[in-house]
Design a protein around this motif. Structure first.
Motif, PDB file in Angstrom:
ATOM      1  N   ALA A 168      32.805  32.486  37.352  1.00  0.00           N
ATOM      2  CA  ALA A 168      33.959  32.201  38.222  1.00  0.00           C
ATOM      3  C   ALA A 168      33.515  32.229  39.681  1.00  0.00           C
ATOM      4  O   ALA A 168      32.672  33.042  40.071  1.00  0.00           O
ATOM      5  CB  ALA A 168      35.052  33.231  37.985  1.00  0.00           C
ATOM      6  N   LYS A 169      34.093  31.325  40.459  1.00  0.00           N
ATOM      7  CA  LYS A 169      33.649  31.221  41.852  1.00  0.00           C
ATOM      8  C   LYS A 169      34.822  31.041  42.799  1.00  0.00           C
ATOM      9  O   LYS A 169      35.669  30.167  42.614  1.00  0.00           O
ATOM     10  CB  LYS A 169      32.687  30.035  41.987  1.00  0.00           C
ATOM     11  CG  LYS A 169      32.161  29.826  43.407  1.00  0.00           C
ATOM     12  CD  LYS A 169      31.068  28.775  43.415  1.00  0.00           C
ATOM     13  CE  LYS A 169      30.518  28.537  44.804  1.00  0.00           C
ATOM     14  NZ  LYS A 169      29.400  27.574  44.800  1.00  0.00           N
ATOM     15  N   LEU A 170      34.830  31.890  43.840  1.00  0.00           N
ATOM     16  CA  LEU A 170      35.793  31.796  44.936  1.00  0.00           C
ATOM     17  C   LEU A 170      35.026  31.417  46.189  1.00  0.00           C
ATOM     18  O   LEU A 170      34.022  32.051  46.508  1.00  0.00           O
ATOM     19  CB  LEU A 170      36.459  33.168  45.130  1.00  0.00           C
ATOM     20  CG  LEU A 170      37.231  33.390  46.431  1.00  0.00           C
ATOM     21  CD1 LEU A 170      38.488  32.511  46.479  1.00  0.00           C
ATOM     22  CD2 LEU A 170      37.611  34.868  46.585  1.00  0.00           C
ATOM     23  N   SER A 171      35.475  30.372  46.892  1.00  0.00           N
ATOM     24  CA  SER A 171      34.868  30.039  48.180  1.00  0.00           C
ATOM     25  C   SER A 171      35.905  30.172  49.279  1.00  0.00           C
ATOM     26  O   SER A 171      37.063  29.783  49.100  1.00  0.00           O
ATOM     27  CB  SER A 171      34.302  28.619  48.170  1.00  0.00           C
ATOM     28  OG  SER A 171      33.177  28.535  47.324  1.00  0.00           O
ATOM     29  N   LEU A 188      29.130  26.520  49.162  1.00  0.00           N
ATOM     30  CA  LEU A 188      30.574  26.631  48.930  1.00  0.00           C
ATOM     31  C   LEU A 188      31.065  25.703  47.809  1.00  0.00           C
ATOM     32  O   LEU A 188      32.192  25.857  47.322  1.00  0.00           O
ATOM     33  CB  LEU A 188      31.344  26.274  50.220  1.00  0.00           C
ATOM     34  CG  LEU A 188      31.076  27.161  51.453  1.00  0.00           C
ATOM     35  CD1 LEU A 188      31.781  26.589  52.684  1.00  0.00           C
ATOM     36  CD2 LEU A 188      31.523  28.598  51.212  1.00  0.00           C
ATOM     37  N   ALA A 189      30.222  24.761  47.397  1.00  0.00           N
ATOM     38  CA  ALA A 189      30.667  23.689  46.493  1.00  0.00           C
ATOM     39  C   ALA A 189      31.057  24.187  45.101  1.00  0.00           C
ATOM     40  O   ALA A 189      30.587  25.227  44.634  1.00  0.00           O
ATOM     41  CB  ALA A 189      29.567  22.641  46.362  1.00  0.00           C
ATOM     42  N   ASP A 190      31.931  23.408  44.468  1.00  0.00           N
ATOM     43  CA  ASP A 190      32.368  23.602  43.074  1.00  0.00           C
ATOM     44  C   ASP A 190      33.051  24.950  42.798  1.00  0.00           C
ATOM     45  O   ASP A 190      32.797  25.572  41.759  1.00  0.00           O
ATOM     46  CB  ASP A 190      31.176  23.423  42.105  1.00  0.00           C
ATOM     47  CG  ASP A 190      30.565  22.040  42.226  1.00  0.00           C
ATOM     48  OD1 ASP A 190      31.331  21.053  42.248  1.00  0.00           O
ATOM     49  OD2 ASP A 190      29.327  21.949  42.326  1.00  0.00           O
ATOM     50  N   PRO A 191      33.931  25.387  43.685  1.00  0.00           N
ATOM     51  CA  PRO A 191      34.621  26.655  43.404  1.00  0.00           C
ATOM     52  C   PRO A 191      35.797  26.457  42.453  1.00  0.00           C
ATOM     53  O   PRO A 191      36.389  25.379  42.386  1.00  0.00           O
ATOM     54  CB  PRO A 191      35.139  27.079  44.782  1.00  0.00           C
ATOM     55  CG  PRO A 191      35.429  25.774  45.468  1.00  0.00           C
ATOM     56  CD  PRO A 191      34.379  24.802  44.961  1.00  0.00           C
ATOM     57  N   ASP A 192      36.153  27.526  41.727  1.00  0.00           N
ATOM     58  CA  ASP A 192      37.401  27.516  40.958  1.00  0.00           C
ATOM     59  C   ASP A 192      38.592  27.614  41.911  1.00  0.00           C
ATOM     60  O   ASP A 192      39.658  27.080  41.631  1.00  0.00           O
ATOM     61  CB  ASP A 192      37.422  28.701  39.987  1.00  0.00           C
ATOM     62  CG  ASP A 192      36.303  28.592  38.981  1.00  0.00           C
ATOM     63  OD1 ASP A 192      36.358  27.675  38.156  1.00  0.00           O
ATOM     64  OD2 ASP A 192      35.343  29.387  39.060  1.00  0.00           O
ATOM     65  N   LEU A 193      38.379  28.339  43.003  1.00  0.00           N
ATOM     66  CA  LEU A 193      39.440  28.489  44.006  1.00  0.00           C
ATOM     67  C   LEU A 193      38.807  28.406  45.390  1.00  0.00           C
ATOM     68  O   LEU A 193      37.819  29.099  45.664  1.00  0.00           O
ATOM     69  CB  LEU A 193      40.131  29.854  43.829  1.00  0.00           C
ATOM     70  CG  LEU A 193      41.217  30.220  44.844  1.00  0.00           C
ATOM     71  CD1 LEU A 193      42.392  29.243  44.788  1.00  0.00           C
ATOM     72  CD2 LEU A 193      41.715  31.651  44.586  1.00  0.00           C
TER      73      LEU A 193
END
Ligand SMILES: [Zn+2]
Ligand SMILES: [Zn+2]
Ligand SMILES: [Zn+2]
Length: 274
Positions: A168-171, A188-193
């Motif tokens: 899971a990724k938050l940017s 920062l690319a391809d975040p879930d949020l």
């Protein structure tokens, strides 16, 4: 990870003290609030919490959302609305690790880490961790990477927070104009949020003394003045970063009332589990 938007406003917040504009009046009527910027990230697996920025509204935010006090924090830059709530930790916490960039800001002659350490030395509870941008660090079981963004004249950092177990990724863009470097965008690319600075809609650039910048092919400015993205700029960035979901933050009361609470503009108290 569980993400709580503690503060989604700009430096005066919405409603703004003493302001009777339609947007502030509507916020009062609907009991909506955009306090100064802060994000709470809880790693539910480890039961630890990471705070992004110390809003001057820290006390109100923690009382309102009832989220756990932080085990560690990141400071993106030294502006009042992101740092000056740090003193609220006094007598609440025995110790706190605060991560901030280690690069010297030509404006201040100090890094963000050095400013945090010198300004809040009197608290006696901080351990400031100077952090090198682009080098991931493990905080609260999450992998956190600071990246330089564009908030002239001062240095400022966005960040990516990834759960190494779930992916899971938050940017978070931090306070920035649209001209974020390619190298930072890659992190920062391809975040879930994605939480993106969108201080005003592009049509308000005509009221800024510096106007707008970084126009798109239709002549719509993606930067307001020089320091922040317009709504249109933030949405363009979200698209380019391939964000699954985007919430616009650092929102000013200058949005006309009929635009101020439309999607995807965030308000305080939103939570996301990613
Ligand atoms: Zn107002
Ligand atoms: Zn700022
Ligand atoms: Zn700010």
């Amino acid at each position: 990870m569980r993400v709580t938007l503690l503060g989604t406003g700009d430096t005066t917040g919405t409603p703004t003290v003493g302001c009777d504009c339609e947007t502030c009046e509507l916020a009062r009527k609907r009991d909506l609030e955009r306090t100064r910027f802060s994000v709470h990230v809880e790693n539910e697996r480890g039961g630890t919490s990471l705070l992004i920025d110390f809003s001057p509204d820290f006390r109100r935010q923690f009382l309102r959302e009832e989220v756990p006090l932080p085990d560690a924090a990141v400071v993106t830059h030294i502006h009042f609305d992101h740092l000056d709530g740090l003193g609220n930790t006094f007598r609440l916490l025995d110790s706190l690790s605060v991560y901030a960039a280690d690069e010297t800001d030509p404006m201040t002659g100090e890094s963000v880490a050095e400013t945090v350490a010198s300004k809040y030395d009197y608290l006696g509870l901080l351990s400031v961790e100077p952090t090198t941008p682009f080098e991931p660090v493990r905080i609260c079981g999450l992998e956190v990477t600071l990246v330089p963004v564009e908030h002239p004249p001062q240095v400022c950092y966005g960040l990516a927070i990834e759960d190494p177990e779930t992916g899971a990724k938050l940017s978070i863009t931090g306070d920035t104009n649209y001209a974020i470097s390619e190298r930072s965008r890659e992190v920062l690319a391809d975040p879930d949020l994605l939480l993106a600075d969108a201080i005003v809609p592009a049509h308000l650039c005509e009221y800024h003394p510096a106007g707008g910048k970084h126009d798109d092919s239709d002549g719509v400015p993606r930067t307001f003045g020089g320091k922040h993205m317009t709504r249109e700029g933030a949405l363009a960035l979200a698209d380019e970063l391939n964000a699954d979901r985007t919430r616009l933050v650092h929102v000013a009361h200058y949005y006309p009332a009929d635009e101020a609470f439309e999607e995807p503009l965030a308000v305080d108290g939103e939570t996301y589990t990613i």
